[in-house]
Design an enzyme around this catalytic site. Structure first.
Site, PDB file in Angstrom:
ATOM      1  N   HIS A   1      31.970  14.050 -11.343  1.00 14.02           N
ATOM      2  CA  HIS A   1      30.944  15.094 -11.421  1.00 14.02           C
ATOM      3  C   HIS A   1      29.589  14.558 -11.870  1.00 14.02           C
ATOM      4  O   HIS A   1      29.502  13.576 -12.627  1.00 14.02           O
ATOM      5  CB  HIS A   1      31.375  16.175 -12.420  1.00 14.02           C
ATOM      6  CG  HIS A   1      32.655  16.845 -12.064  1.00 14.02           C
ATOM      7  ND1 HIS A   1      33.412  17.559 -12.942  1.00 14.02           N
ATOM      8  CD2 HIS A   1      33.339  16.903 -10.884  1.00 14.02           C
ATOM      9  CE1 HIS A   1      34.494  18.015 -12.345  1.00 14.02           C
ATOM     10  NE2 HIS A   1      34.479  17.632 -11.090  1.00 14.02           N
TER      11      HIS A   1
ATOM     12  N   LYS B   1      25.820  12.023 -20.952  1.00 13.73           N
ATOM     13  CA  LYS B   1      27.049  12.510 -21.592  1.00 13.73           C
ATOM     14  C   LYS B   1      27.544  11.482 -22.600  1.00 13.73           C
ATOM     15  O   LYS B   1      27.461  10.280 -22.368  1.00 13.73           O
ATOM     16  CB  LYS B   1      28.148  12.741 -20.540  1.00 13.73           C
ATOM     17  CG  LYS B   1      27.784  13.780 -19.496  1.00 13.73           C
ATOM     18  CD  LYS B   1      28.811  13.831 -18.372  1.00 13.73           C
ATOM     19  CE  LYS B   1      28.341  14.770 -17.273  1.00 13.73           C
ATOM     20  NZ  LYS B   1      29.238  14.740 -16.087  1.00 13.73           N
TER      21      LYS B   1
ATOM     22  N   TYR C   1      32.751  16.282 -25.348  1.00 15.51           N
ATOM     23  CA  TYR C   1      31.567  15.528 -24.972  1.00 15.51           C
ATOM     24  C   TYR C   1      30.282  16.311 -25.167  1.00 15.51           C
ATOM     25  O   TYR C   1      30.273  17.530 -25.076  1.00 15.51           O
ATOM     26  CB  TYR C   1      31.661  14.970 -23.552  1.00 15.51           C
ATOM     27  CG  TYR C   1      32.026  15.917 -22.465  1.00 15.51           C
ATOM     28  CD1 TYR C   1      33.309  16.421 -22.352  1.00 15.51           C
ATOM     29  CD2 TYR C   1      31.097  16.274 -21.495  1.00 15.51           C
ATOM     30  CE1 TYR C   1      33.659  17.276 -21.318  1.00 15.51           C
ATOM     31  CE2 TYR C   1      31.436  17.118 -20.467  1.00 15.51           C
ATOM     32  CZ  TYR C   1      32.712  17.619 -20.383  1.00 15.51           C
ATOM     33  OH  TYR C   1      33.059  18.468 -19.358  1.00 15.51           O
TER      34      TYR C   1
ATOM     35  N   ASP D   1      37.609  19.887  -6.974  1.00 20.33           N
ATOM     36  CA  ASP D   1      37.600  18.415  -6.966  1.00 20.33           C
ATOM     37  C   ASP D   1      38.291  17.833  -5.739  1.00 20.33           C
ATOM     38  O   ASP D   1      38.090  16.671  -5.403  1.00 20.33           O
ATOM     39  CB  ASP D   1      38.238  17.868  -8.249  1.00 20.33           C
ATOM     40  CG  ASP D   1      37.294  18.017  -9.451  1.00 20.33           C
ATOM     41  OD1 ASP D   1      37.756  17.815 -10.591  1.00 20.33           O
ATOM     42  OD2 ASP D   1      36.098  18.345  -9.237  1.00 20.33           O
TER      43      ASP D   1
HETATM   44  C1  LIG Z   1      30.969  21.746 -17.042  1.00 15.21           C
HETATM   45  C2  LIG Z   1      30.962  23.208 -17.400  1.00 15.21           C
HETATM   46  C3  LIG Z   1      31.839  24.106 -16.814  1.00 15.21           C
HETATM   47  N1  LIG Z   1      31.806  25.417 -17.155  1.00 15.21           N
HETATM   48  C4  LIG Z   1      32.777  26.327 -16.527  1.00 15.21           C
HETATM   49  C5  LIG Z   1      32.765  26.307 -15.014  1.00 15.21           C
HETATM   50  C6  LIG Z   1      34.191  26.599 -14.647  1.00 15.21           C
HETATM   51  O1  LIG Z   1      34.400  28.009 -14.592  1.00 15.21           O
HETATM   52  C7  LIG Z   1      35.001  26.035 -15.812  1.00 15.21           C
HETATM   53  C8  LIG Z   1      35.624  24.687 -15.508  1.00 15.21           C
HETATM   54  O2  LIG Z   1      34.593  23.836 -15.011  1.00 15.21           O
HETATM   55  P1  LIG Z   1      34.972  22.486 -14.274  1.00 15.21           P
HETATM   56  O3  LIG Z   1      36.149  22.731 -13.383  1.00 15.21           O
HETATM   57  O4  LIG Z   1      33.724  21.870 -13.706  1.00 15.21           O
HETATM   58  O5  LIG Z   1      35.437  21.601 -15.520  1.00 15.21           O
HETATM   59  P2  LIG Z   1      35.906  20.058 -15.418  1.00 15.21           P
HETATM   60  O6  LIG Z   1      36.631  19.810 -14.151  1.00 15.21           O
HETATM   61  O7  LIG Z   1      36.558  19.768 -16.706  1.00 15.21           O
HETATM   62  O8  LIG Z   1      34.549  19.241 -15.306  1.00 15.21           O
HETATM   63  C9  LIG Z   1      33.940  18.640 -16.438  1.00 15.21           C
HETATM   64  O9  LIG Z   1      34.572  17.421 -16.679  1.00 15.21           O
HETATM   65  C10 LIG Z   1      34.071  16.317 -15.928  1.00 15.21           C
HETATM   66  C11 LIG Z   1      34.856  15.092 -16.273  1.00 15.21           C
HETATM   67  C12 LIG Z   1      32.634  16.140 -16.172  1.00 15.21           C
HETATM   68  O10 LIG Z   1      32.098  15.035 -16.350  1.00 15.21           O
HETATM   69  C13 LIG Z   1      31.802  17.339 -16.104  1.00 15.21           C
HETATM   70  O11 LIG Z   1      30.842  17.270 -17.158  1.00 15.21           O
HETATM   71  C14 LIG Z   1      32.456  18.648 -16.174  1.00 15.21           C
HETATM   72  O12 LIG Z   1      32.185  19.250 -14.940  1.00 15.21           O
HETATM   73  O13 LIG Z   1      34.072  25.883 -16.905  1.00 15.21           O
HETATM   74  C15 LIG Z   1      30.924  25.912 -18.094  1.00 15.21           C
HETATM   75  O14 LIG Z   1      30.906  27.122 -18.386  1.00 15.21           O
HETATM   76  N2  LIG Z   1      30.044  25.045 -18.685  1.00 15.21           N
HETATM   77  C16 LIG Z   1      30.031  23.715 -18.371  1.00 15.21           C
HETATM   78  O15 LIG Z   1      29.208  22.955 -18.955  1.00 15.21           O
END
Ligand SMILES: Cc1cn([C@H]2C[C@H](O)[C@@H](COP(=O)(O)OP(=O)(O)O[C@H]3O[C@H](C)C(=O)[C@H](O)[C@H]3O)O2)c(=O)[nH]c1=O
Length: 182
Positions: free
Chosen positions: A62, A72, A132, A168
């Protein structure tokens, strides 16, 4: 606190001082003044935390586009991850190169990921919690990704069939990704 540069310019490993005793340990997991003295000055404005119940969960790769690109600072509270960054700065001599590091609750190492990198990790243990800091707020409209197993990258993940989010599974390859980093 110890700062070790990685081969991709700007990325660093941060190792805090751990004060152990018969009760356990204490550490300053983040100290802005100490980091600034070590040349690591960022205005972190948001803390994030994720829990992955199983080993083999892969989150990434991401990044957020400019002007909402994020630096980060990643660490592991419980468990262990294979943490990976990919240089997506078009003018960088290491564009398309990646580096992976192992962060665990035991080594207490932290990874500093500058803007212009895609980031992702694969969990190595059950119940892995990752914390993070970021220096830009979440911006869904600027949220982008690169396919975790893009064949052109040759990333050596420690898992062949990871547990992925639907999002993803669908990222473009680096060659087709939207990038706006110099
Ligand atoms: C990143 C983020 C997400 N969200 C919400 C959006 C989705 O409804 C839910 C899960 O998000 P996401 O699937 O993008 O989460 P990860 O797959 O853990 O992604 C994260 O982990 C990888 C390793 C990264 O480096 C990114 O910073 C970050 O995107 O949280 C938020 O409300 N705030 C935020 O800052």
């Amino acid at each position: 606190m110890k700062v070790t540069p990685l081969k991709l310019d700007g990325a660093r490993i941060i190792e805090p001082i751990v004060h152990g005793d018969h009760r356990g340990f204490f550490m300053e997991s983040y100290n802005e003044q100490v980091m600034e003295q070590l040349g690591v000055k960022y205005d972190f404005i948001q803390d994030n935390q994720s829990l992955s119940a199983e080993p083999g969960v892969l989150r990434g790769l991401h990044y957020q586009l400019n002007p909402k690109a994020q630096t980060k600072l990643i660490r592991v509270l419980t468990g262990a991850i294979y943490d990976l960054i990919l240089d997506i700065r078009k003018s960088s001599p290491t564009f398309g190169q990646w580096v992976g590091v192992i962060l665990t609750e035991y080594n207490k190492r932290q990874l500093l990921v500058p803007k212009g990198f895609a980031h992702g990790f694969c969990t190595l243990t059950p119940n892995t919690q990752v914390l993070y800091k970021v220096d830009e707020y979440y911006s869904p409209e600027n949220d982008r990704g690169i396919l975790w197993n893009d064949p052109a990258l040759g990333i050596d993940w420690p898992v062949s069939e990871p547990l992925l989010s639907d999002k993803d599974r669908k990222h473009p390859t680096l060659a087709n990704a939207e990038l706006n980093f110099d």
